[in-house]
Design a protein around this motif. Structure first.
Motif, PDB file in Angstrom:
ATOM      1  N   LYS A 984       0.795  -1.220   0.000  1.00  0.00           N
ATOM      2  CA  LYS A 984       0.000   0.000   0.000  1.00  0.00           C
ATOM      3  C   LYS A 984       0.829   1.273   0.000  1.00  0.00           C
ATOM      4  N   GLU A 987      -0.159   3.359  -3.106  1.00  0.00           N
ATOM      5  CA  GLU A 987      -1.525   3.334  -3.624  1.00  0.00           C
ATOM      6  C   GLU A 987      -2.149   4.718  -3.551  1.00  0.00           C
ATOM      7  N   ASN A1009      -1.759   2.191  -8.207  1.00  0.00           N
ATOM      8  CA  ASN A1009      -0.714   1.722  -7.303  1.00  0.00           C
ATOM      9  C   ASN A1009       0.492   1.305  -8.131  1.00  0.00           C
ATOM     10  N   THR A1372      -4.266  -2.169  -5.685  1.00  0.00           N
ATOM     11  CA  THR A1372      -3.504  -2.922  -4.670  1.00  0.00           C
ATOM     12  C   THR A1372      -3.949  -4.376  -4.645  1.00  0.00           C
TER      13      THR A1372
END
Length: 1430
Positions: A984, A987, A1009, A1372
């Motif tokens: 993450k 992202e 992402n 993601t």
């Protein structure tokens, strides 16, 4: 008067009755004759219509004419045409012969003179008439009495034609001959009857009274007469025709008694020659003469006297065949001659005797069966008499006419069989086999018959076959045991103890090679045995096998060749499947300054170590791949020289001579396949042994020992060779320099070598104070796992295809892998890894003999001292025996098939060359040669490269799959929170308002992402809303050769697109604002992640280029609305042009100047989406992709491609490139699926090395900053670079009108598409966005599910749900699946964790950078657009 040759119709000459000359028609006399080929005829006057008997005069005939135009007279009268003094009479006279008791005269057959009546007439009727009840037959008169032979059938059977003829000869002579033979024991009549039986093929039938039936009747009825020479089949007064009256006596005749003399190969003439004598008879039964068969009596084919007589030289297999015209046969054999054959011999006192030679007539029928055509001797019925040509029995009606059918002895074979276990040349009685051919006469001039004559020698080969079978069984059993030992050794070396299918196939391959050796030994032994014992013997004890008896031998050779070819291929594949790594012990000297990517600063770094020494050793390794102890060309030429020039080929002839020369006038016997193989194999082996001795004793000692030199060269170059021929076994050549450095000057190297020669430094060996440099190595499983971890990306290409296809990234990957492998192996050799250490020991004698290792390397690897340089086992050098045997067998197979040593030599050499070239072209991902070629074209590169150089010279092999995350305990599992943190980190999500005050958007929002694999990441992304026009822009950009170009394009491209879409008035307003210094209208609203940056240093330069562009648009635009497709294309092309122009112009600021050059010399692909209402445009350049996710009516998800990759897999793209360049460059444009053999994408921004001319590149590089001028890549010119530009940035634009079922759009670089199929992407994203993944029932299929299976299904479902709960971003979620998916399509946390835990130098080997944008559409708004509500 007329003159004509034969063959003319009407009143012209015609063929005579015999068909051999021309005669005049009746009523014409001859005036001139040219030997019968042409005649001149004259018509007789009306009052003299007859023609004299000689045809030269006309005469008056008082009693009429014959059919031939001659005068005729009544019976018992003779024709008189001339007076006593020879004067022609004007009128012919007919004078009656005196048939009274005192004269008993009658006219002869010609009717020209009176002769005494046949004596049977006088005896029976006391006159010249045979009146009833006397019997007249065949010109003889017989009294009617009991016991006469039955009436004979005057027919002749021609079984091949299916014809039975009534023979004129048989009609005239059969019955009379039988009566005369029976009543008077007339020898001539009996012989004539016998001849007629022979003409009827000696065929016997209990129900027939043909010639043979009559003969048998007389034979049986004269048993009281007695026999001749104690031969029960030979009656007084009768010819000897049969050996018995029924089949079954052949074995007694042919095998019971031996021929009472012996033969030698090197004795006097009487011991060497077969003296056949024949008693000959004519058809009427008259004895003609005794004659020797020498001179070609039985040979119908013409030849010289010497060659014809060679048929009767003992031990010489004789074969003669030819095609003879029927007309010649009719001319030469008008009257048949019958032969009784004998073989002359002398007893111990010198007395001469004759041995009757039996005849096997293949056309003989016994009770309508061909009993002599089988191989079972007990079914044969042997005969005595035979003939060559019968042109008599086939004459119908008139004996003066030509025959309708003739019978020819088309195949005559004299068979000589040697008595088993004889030591003095004793033979069984010879047998002459005759096969007749029936010919129906149609056109004698065009018809022909194939005839042959042969003399064959044979002996019982059963004992030799039994011995061969025993040897084959024993050696075959030993081969099984040896193959099992090889398989066991192979299993030990592969580190596996499981007996699986692969083990079984490996055993079969080993056994194929060993069994080939068995067949080879047996065939070579057999060939040399027959060669020596047949040719060298004086008193004959062995005879060569017949061609039919050689079939097993030829089969053995074929088996040996097939199995050896399989072993040879196995050898090649095994040698091509080795792993070889060159360990460079050289260390950097000092440091150099180097620019750091992305930071704009220069730092010091270790000086690079030259790779040229490694290339040099790799090239030398490639050079010794096919070094052999035997020179193939010399071997072939020497064998051919001895065979064809010296004359060793003559030893393969099936005769008794052992001379190497043959006279051109002498007969040349046929070849023996066994002797051909024996001679050629013996020469091959002898010459090969001499070559090996010369190579080992002289050449390697005094000229050149390439194997030892290679070991020395490794030491001089400071390069060690680590070679794995098996999974856990291989070889190690210790080449570490005792001086520490090898990259030195000539003076220092000379001094180092001098120090070694004077023992002023340590020895070269791996162990202290030793000189052992070569070892066999048996590595532990743990060491192999560590090796595979680093080596896997180079051999298996586990990572994404783009990872290995991207030019720059491939170089970086290879460099990192090389450095990692070099560091690992050098530390392993230096005993750094205590958990993977090794020991050095000697092999046991039994281990060396068996070729296997008894000790298993469990904790520590084992290095075995190897003074014999056994690493040559992976080269041709160590497999000389296999190669030699294969060459011999290949040569022999070609020779046996073609009977040509020259052709066999040529093809063998060609085969050697092909095998050698293919062996030298061995490659893994890249061969040594390819590496060197690439390096010679591209000097050593430090940062950028498009050429796939692999420093680990590895060859493809089947390796145990090492799953990422297994094998290195140092890479531990990451906790879930750490995994999520990594995923993450980059992202970004953005929700688009449905109405922004001006427009209703069809986009709900987007998630994006990035997951880096390179450091720094080379991918970029951008998203922005057009403020002065409608629509939204989103794009992904994949850089190569660095990130500079991708960064620049991500910053600038959307501005160029937005400007291209602006109306004319807005462009004018913006330009006026700039000129007046007022604030500009905002063009784009960017939606960027905090890590996405703009280059502040270049912003002014970029703005000036953009302003120039809109100024040109103002000048060109006349107010028309700009088409989106055209705007996208113009923007792409203009930006690429500005990047190129900025690099050419340069900048006074050195940093900025270096920046624009880096942008231009690197490259980037781009995939951009423009969304305006329901109008979706995709502009793509390169191999990033756009995919539309569609929800079908049943709720399932499907994927629609909205872009096409621009690479070698796109045929249209390849054709486009070829169309843009001359046809002469067609072959060089695309090589190895790359543009000019270097670049994967066929469209890209930047990459000016594929767009600028060579002159422009040189000028820019030379005038550029030092960093650019020192970079070897920028100075490198692509090969075959003739007509630039080869690359374009023009996009391919696809327009799509959105529908309510179109739910989302995925834009992604190729890092995603290399790991996932578009359909899987559509399903994963669709299920994520709709949240249906946890609502679907578990599908168990139409079968009973076990508890374990149900557990697995539940586990998968839980994994899917948990991964969704963890992700709040669709991009993601997609990356999680791309990196962590297992074979079941679900996320494997362990795999995901370990993939994310890989260090930078390894991560790029397994995957590429991944950048994803997932755009979600508003179906309600799209539906409203479709319904024109908006």
């Amino acid at each position: 008067m007329y003159t004509r040759g034969s063959g003319w119709g009407g009143e012209q000459p015609r063929w005579s009755t015999s068909g051999s000359s021309c005669v005049c028609e009746p009523g014409y006399r001859m005036v001139a004759s040219n030997g019968g080929f042409s005649v001149t005829c004259e018509k007789c006057p009306e009052n003299m219509s007859g023609v004299t008997q000689d045809g030269w005069n006309c005469i008056t005939c008082p009693n009429g004419l014959t059919s031939k135009g001659n005068c005729k007279c009544p019976d018992h009268e003779i024709l008189v045409e001339r007076s006593i003094d020879g004067v022609l009479l004007a009128e012919a006279l007919c004078l009656r012969c005196n048939g009274s008791e005192h004269s008993f005269s009658a006219s002869d057959a010609s009717g020209s003179r009176c002769v005494r009546c046949e004596k049977t007439f006088i005896q029976v009727s006391k006159s010249c008439d045979c009146n009833s009840p006397n019997i007249l037959t065949g010109g003889l008169c017989f009294l009617p009495r009991e016991g006469l032979p039955p009436k004979g059938v005057a027919t002749v059977r021609f079984a091949q034609l299916g014809i039975t003829l009534t023979s004129a000869w048989f009609l005239k002579n059969l019955q009379s001959s039988a009566f005369a033979c029976w009543l008077y024991s007339n020898l001539t009549a009996c012989q004539a009857l016998g001849n007629m039986c022979v003409m009827n093929m000696n065929s016997l039938s209990s129900s027939s009274t043909d010639a043979c039936g009559l003969f048998q009747y007389i034979f049986v009825s004269t048993a009281r007469v007695g026999i001749i020479h104690s031969i029960p089949y030979w009656r007084h007064n009768l010819p000897w025709l049969y050996y018995g009256d029924q089949p079954g006596l052949a074995s007694q005749v042919l095998e019971k008694n031996h021929f009472p003399t012996t033969f030698t190969f090197k004795g006097t003439d009487k011991d060497v020659k077969l003296k056949f004598i024949a008693a000959s008879f004519d058809a009427a039964g008259n004895f003609l003469k005794w004659q020797s068969l020498e001179g070609g009596i039985l040979q119908l084919c013409p030849d010289t006297q010497t060659k014809l007589n060679a048929a009767y030289v003992f031990g010489t297999t004789y074969q003669q065949s030819c095609k003879i015209s029927v007309s010649k046969i009719l001319l030469d054999f008008a009257n048949p001659v019958f032969y009784d054959l004998f073989l002359e011999y002398n007893d111990g006192n010198g007395q001469q005797y004759l041995w009757a030679v039996p005849v096997l007539n293949l056309n003989l029928q016994y009770n309508e069966k061909f009993v002599n055509q089988g191989s079972n001797m007990n079914n044969w019925l042997l005969t005595r008499r035979f003939f060559l040509v019968d042109a008599l029995s086939g004459i119908e009606n008139d004996l003066g006419k030509p025959p309708r059918v003739i019978r020819i002895a088309s195949k005559i074979t004299i068979s000589i069989r040697l008595v088993s276990h004889t030591q003095r040349g004793t033979i069984y009685p010879p047998l002459i086999t005759v096969a007749y051919t029936d010919v129906l006469i149609q056109n004698p001039e065009t018809q022909s018959v194939m005839v042959s004559f042969a003399v064959s020698y044979e002996m019982n080969q059963s004992e030799a076959q039994i011995q061969t079978d025993i040897a084959l069984g024993v050696l075959g059993g030993l081969a099984v045991l040896w193959s099992l030992l090889k398989t066991a050794g192979w299993k030990r070396r592969t580190g596996s103890s499981i007996i699986d299918l692969q083990t079984f196939f490996k055993f079969l391959l080993f056994y194929a090679g060993d069994l080939a050796n068995v067949f080879f030994i047996i065939t070579v032994g057999t060939g040399i045995y027959w060669l020596v014992f047949f040719k060298a013997q004086q008193f004959v004890s062995v005879l060569l096998p017949l061609p039919s008896q050689e079939e097993d031998f030829v089969t053995y050779i074929a088996c040996a060749f097939s199995l050896k070819a399989l072993q040879f291929l196995h050898l090649l594949v095994s040698q091509l499947a080795i792993d070889i790594f060159f360990i460079d012990w050289e260390r950097p000297k000092g440091k150099v300054l180097k620019a750091v990517e992305g930071d704009g600063v220069i730092k010091s770094a270790a000086a690079p170590v030259s790779i040229w020494r490694t290339y040099f050793i790799a090239n030398e390794w490639n050079e010794i791949q096919t070094v052999r102890k035997i020179n193939p060309l010399f071997q072939v030429l020497a064998v051919l020289f001895f065979l064809e020039v010296v004359g060793f080929s003559n030893l393969a002839l099936m005769d008794a001579s052992s001379s190497l020369t043959r006279s051109s006038e002498s007969y040349v016997a046929p070849w023996s396949r066994i002797l051909r193989f024996g001679v050629s194999a013996a020469l091959w082996i002898a010459i090969a042994i001499l070559q090996v001795i010369f190579f080992a004793v002289i050449y390697e000692r005094f000229v050149e020992d390439k194997i030892s030199q290679f070991v020395d060269l490794c030491c001089v170059s400071n390069i060690s060779v680590f070679l794995l021929s098996h999974n856990c076994f291989g070889h190690y050549i210790h080449g570490r320099s005792v001086h520490g450095h090898a990259d030195t000057s000539m003076e220092e190297m000379n001094m180092n070598l001098k120090r070694e020669a004077e023992n002023l430094c340590s020895q070269r060996g791996l162990l202290p104070n030793t000189d052992g440099q070569t070892f066999q190595i048996s590595i532990s499983r743990k060491m192999r796992l560590h090796y595979d971890w680093i080596h896997e990306t180079l051999t298996k290409k586990r990572g994404p295809a783009r990872l290995l296809d991207s030019s720059a990234n491939t170089f970086e990957q290879s460099t990192r892998a090389y450095n990692a492998m070099n560091k690992f192996l050098s530390s392993f050799i230096d005993h750094v890894h205590k958990e993977m250490d090794y020991i050095v020991k000697d092999k046991l004698l039994l281990e060396r003999i068996l070729g296997m290792e008894f000790m298993e390397p469990i904790d520590k690897s084992i290095f075995y001292n190897d003074e014999g340089h056994s690493f040559s086992d992976v080269l041709y050098y160590g497999n000389e025996t296999t190669l030699l045997i294969f060459d011999i067998l290949f040569f022999s197979v070609v020779d046996l098939a073609s009977q040509s040593f020259v052709l066999a030599a040529i093809l063998t050499y060609m085969q050697q060359e092909v095998a050698e070239k293919s062996r030298q072209l061995e490659t893994a991902t890249f061969s040594v040669k390819v590496i060197l070629e690439a390096t010679l074209q591209t000097p050593h590169l430090e940062e950028y490269d498009f050429i796939p150089i692999n420093f680990c010279v590895s060859t493809p092999r089947t390796m145990t799959q090492i799953h990422p995350g297994r094998g290195l305990s140092s890479y531990s599992l990451l906790p879930s929170d750490k995994v999520n943190s990594i995923l993450k980190a980059n992202e970004y999500s953005f929700k688009v308002p449905e109405f922004d005050g001006k427009n209703v958007s069809s986009v709900l929002g987007f998630d994006s992402n990035q997951l880096p694999a390179n450091a720094p990441i080379e991918d970029r992304r951008s998203a922005a809303t057009c403020l002065q026009t409608r629509g939204m822009l989103l794009g992904v950009f994949d850089g190569h050769a660095g990130c500079a170009c991708a960064q620049a394009v991500s910053e600038r491209l959307f501005y160029y697109i937005a400007v291209s879409l602006l109306p004319h008035e807005t462009l004018l307003e913006i330009e006026n604002a700039v000129e007046s210094g007022r604030a500009l209208l905002p063009i784009l609203q960017w939606h960027k992640h905090p890590n996405d940056y703009f280059s502040k240093e270049a912003s002014k330069l970029y703005f000036n280029s953009l302003r120039t562009y809109w100024q040109e648009l103002i000048d060109l635009n006349s107010g028309e609305t700009t088409d989106v497709r055209e705007a996208l294309i113009n923007a792409f092309k203009r930006l690429d042009n500005d990047i190129s122009l900025e690099a050419q112009v340069g900048d006074p600021n050195s940093f900025l100047n270096y920046l624009v050059l880096r942008v231009a010399f690197s490259g980037a692909t781009a995939c951009v989406a423009h969304v305006d209402g329901i109008d979706l445009h995709i502009a793509n350049t390169g191999d990033s992709r756009a995919m539309l996710g569609v929800q079908e009516e049943d709720g399932s998800w499907s994927a629609v491609n909205l872009s096409y990759d621009h690479n070698a897999q796109n045929e249209r793209e390849v054709e486009r490139v070829k169309m843009e360049h001359p046809k002469s460059e067609e072959k060089s444009l695309v090589k190895q699926d790359r543009l000019l053999g270097l670049l994967m994408p066929f469209r890209a921004f930047g990459d000016v090395k594929f767009k600028w001319s060579i002159e422009l590149q040189k000028r820019v590089v030379e005038s550029g900053p030092d960093q650019l001028n020192d970079n070897e890549y920028t100075k490198f010119i692509p090969p075959n670079y003739y007509t630039p530009p080869y690359l374009t940035a023009e996009p391919e634009v696809i327009h799509h009108r959105l529908r309510p079922q179109d739910k989302f759009l995925v834009l992604a670089t190729d890092g995603l598409w290399e790991t996932m199929h578009r359909q899987d992407v559509a399903r994963i994203v669709g299920e994520y966005l709709t949240g249906v993944h946890h609502q679907q029932p578990i599908a168990v299929g139409g079968y009973k599910v076990t508890l374990g299976q149900m557990h697995g299904l539940l586990t998968e479902r839980r994994a899917r749900i948990s991964s969704v709960f963890e992700d709040q971003n669709a991009a993601t979620h997609l990356i999680r699946h791309a990196v962590g998916n297992n074979e079941f399509g679900t996320v494997d946390h362990e795999r995901l964790s370990k993939m994310l835990s890989l260090p930078e130098e390894l991560a790029r080997m397994y995957r590429d950078d991944i950048t994803i944008i997932v755009v979600q559409f508003n179906s309600r708004v799209i539906g409203a657009y479709q319904n024109e509500e908006l």
